[in-house]
Motif scaffolding. Structure first.
Motif, PDB file in Angstrom:
ATOM      1  N   GLN A 205      40.246  25.644  27.041  1.00 30.04           N
ATOM      2  CA  GLN A 205      41.016  26.751  26.464  1.00 30.04           C
ATOM      3  C   GLN A 205      40.388  28.093  26.834  1.00 30.04           C
ATOM      4  N   ASN A 206      39.085  28.190  26.734  1.00 28.00           N
ATOM      5  CA  ASN A 206      38.413  29.447  27.090  1.00 28.00           C
ATOM      6  C   ASN A 206      38.569  29.765  28.573  1.00 28.00           C
ATOM      7  N   ARG A 207      38.570  28.714  29.419  1.00 28.54           N
ATOM      8  CA  ARG A 207      38.773  28.936  30.859  1.00 28.54           C
ATOM      9  C   ARG A 207      40.138  29.557  31.104  1.00 28.54           C
ATOM     10  N   ALA A 208      41.170  29.019  30.449  1.00 30.04           N
ATOM     11  CA  ALA A 208      42.517  29.559  30.626  1.00 30.04           C
ATOM     12  C   ALA A 208      42.597  31.011  30.164  1.00 30.04           C
ATOM     13  N   GLN A 209      41.993  31.300  29.026  1.00 24.49           N
ATOM     14  CA  GLN A 209      42.017  32.673  28.511  1.00 24.49           C
ATOM     15  C   GLN A 209      41.224  33.614  29.414  1.00 24.49           C
ATOM     16  N   ALA A 210      40.102  33.129  29.947  1.00 22.62           N
ATOM     17  CA  ALA A 210      39.292  33.970  30.829  1.00 22.62           C
ATOM     18  C   ALA A 210      40.032  34.269  32.133  1.00 22.62           C
ATOM     19  N   LEU A 211      40.705  33.266  32.690  1.00 26.48           N
ATOM     20  CA  LEU A 211      41.468  33.495  33.916  1.00 26.48           C
ATOM     21  C   LEU A 211      42.591  34.493  33.682  1.00 26.48           C
ATOM     22  N   ASP A 212      43.253  34.376  32.538  1.00 23.23           N
ATOM     23  CA  ASP A 212      44.345  35.310  32.247  1.00 23.23           C
ATOM     24  C   ASP A 212      43.810  36.720  32.023  1.00 23.23           C
ATOM     25  N   ALA A 213      42.686  36.840  31.335  1.00 26.09           N
ATOM     26  CA  ALA A 213      42.095  38.163  31.128  1.00 26.09           C
ATOM     27  C   ALA A 213      41.650  38.769  32.457  1.00 26.09           C
ATOM     28  N   ALA A 214      41.070  37.940  33.337  1.00 24.36           N
ATOM     29  CA  ALA A 214      40.672  38.435  34.653  1.00 24.36           C
ATOM     30  C   ALA A 214      41.887  38.860  35.469  1.00 24.36           C
ATOM     31  N   ARG A 215      42.979  38.134  35.329  1.00 20.52           N
ATOM     32  CA  ARG A 215      44.199  38.490  36.054  1.00 20.52           C
ATOM     33  C   ARG A 215      44.711  39.854  35.598  1.00 20.52           C
ATOM     34  N   ARG A 216      44.692  40.088  34.287  1.00 22.83           N
ATOM     35  CA  ARG A 216      45.175  41.381  33.787  1.00 22.83           C
ATOM     36  C   ARG A 216      44.270  42.522  34.251  1.00 22.83           C
ATOM     37  N   ALA A 217      42.947  42.281  34.201  1.00 22.70           N
ATOM     38  CA  ALA A 217      42.028  43.327  34.651  1.00 22.70           C
ATOM     39  C   ALA A 217      42.213  43.616  36.141  1.00 22.70           C
ATOM     40  N   SER A 218      42.410  42.574  36.936  1.00 23.54           N
ATOM     41  CA  SER A 218      42.615  42.764  38.373  1.00 23.54           C
ATOM     42  C   SER A 218      43.947  43.456  38.648  1.00 23.54           C
ATOM     43  N   ALA A 219      44.946  43.134  37.837  1.00 21.56           N
ATOM     44  CA  ALA A 219      46.247  43.785  38.006  1.00 21.56           C
ATOM     45  C   ALA A 219      46.135  45.285  37.738  1.00 21.56           C
ATOM     46  N   GLU A 220      45.331  45.659  36.752  1.00 22.00           N
ATOM     47  CA  GLU A 220      45.129  47.083  36.479  1.00 22.00           C
ATOM     48  C   GLU A 220      44.431  47.771  37.655  1.00 22.00           C
ATOM     49  N   ALA A 221      43.426  47.101  38.214  1.00 21.64           N
ATOM     50  CA  ALA A 221      42.730  47.666  39.362  1.00 21.64           C
ATOM     51  C   ALA A 221      43.671  47.807  40.555  1.00 21.64           C
TER      52      ALA A 221
END
Length: 246
Positions: A205-221
């Motif tokens: 579960q934490n892996r899925a949340q971390a990947l999604d959070a990283a995706r959002r941060a990368s999308a902002e960049a």
């Protein structure tokens, strides 16, 4: 019974001895009867019988002690090791089926160097679009993997319940200290297996949340880079002389 017989013999000897002097001898035909010698023989027989009874009781106690020791050293005839190992293996296989980015440090580092962080804002627009799509697929796959692991853990609950019932029944029927200790150890192992399942579910579960959070941060960049490129007018407007009419 032996003790009662010895007591009767002793009682008879003591009761009969005072009736005649110790030195008195009686003759019955060719047989000479000595009451003193007879009483002494009866007492000796009684003492011997008492010693034999004590020795028999001692042997019985020792035999019972050996029986108790054998029970304490008897091994538990039930083992849950195979079942626990199979349950853990099923959970491990679900973790190993992680899509796109596995639970390995090297793969995570490679993926983040190529798709996340500063890498998300590099390359041309086609590369950025491809990287964003890859990150989106990773996030979706991460949640799918988490759901699979959670489903596997839920499936293990029934097997764990059955194994728990077996172990409790074995522990209650333990005949010695070793069997009780072994049953207790297996119960602890079962608890460890449950903790393993819980850890796996939390990790997925934490892996899925971390990947999604990283995706959002990368999308902002990536969005900031896209805006910067859009607002970049190059060298700007430079006035020049234009002749409109000849």
């Amino acid at each position: 019974m032996r003790k009662k017989l010895a007591a009767l013999l002793m009682t008879g000897a003591i009761a009969f001895a005072p009736m005649q002097p110790a030195y008195a001898l009686f003759g019955f035909g060719d047989i000479v009867f000595d009451p003193s010698n007879y009483a002494e023989n009866v007492l000796t027989a009684a003492r011997t019988l008492e010693q034999i009874n004590n020795q028999i009781q001692q042997l019985q106690n020792e035999a019972q002690m050996l029986i108790n020791q054998a029970r304490n050293l008897a091994s538990l005839p039930y083992s849950s090791l195979a079942q626990l190992q199979a349950t853990i293996a099923r959970t491990q296989n679900l973790l190993n089926e992680a899509q796109n980015i596995a639970h390995q440090v090297s793969e995570i580092e490679t993926a983040f160097n190529e798709q996340y962080g500063e890498a998300a804002a590099s390359g041309d627009f086609a590369d950025m679009i491809a990287s964003a799509e890859a990150r989106w697929r990773n996030s979706v796959a991460g949640y799918e993997d988490a759901l699979k692991v959670q489903a596997g853990v839920v499936g293990n609950i029934e097997r764990t319940r059955s194994e728990l019932s077996n172990l409790v029944a074995e522990s209650q029927g333990a005949t010695g200290a070793l069997q009780a200790a072994q049953a207790g150890n297996q119960l602890l192992a079962l608890q460890s297996q449950q903790m393993t399942d819980l850890t796996a579910a939390i990790a997925a579960q934490n892996r899925a949340q971390a990947l999604d959070a990283a995706r959002r941060a990368s999308a902002e960049a990536q969005a900031r880079e896209n805006l910067s490129r859009f607002l970049d007018y190059g060298g700007g407007y430079a006035p020049t002389t234009v002749t409109m009419f000849q």
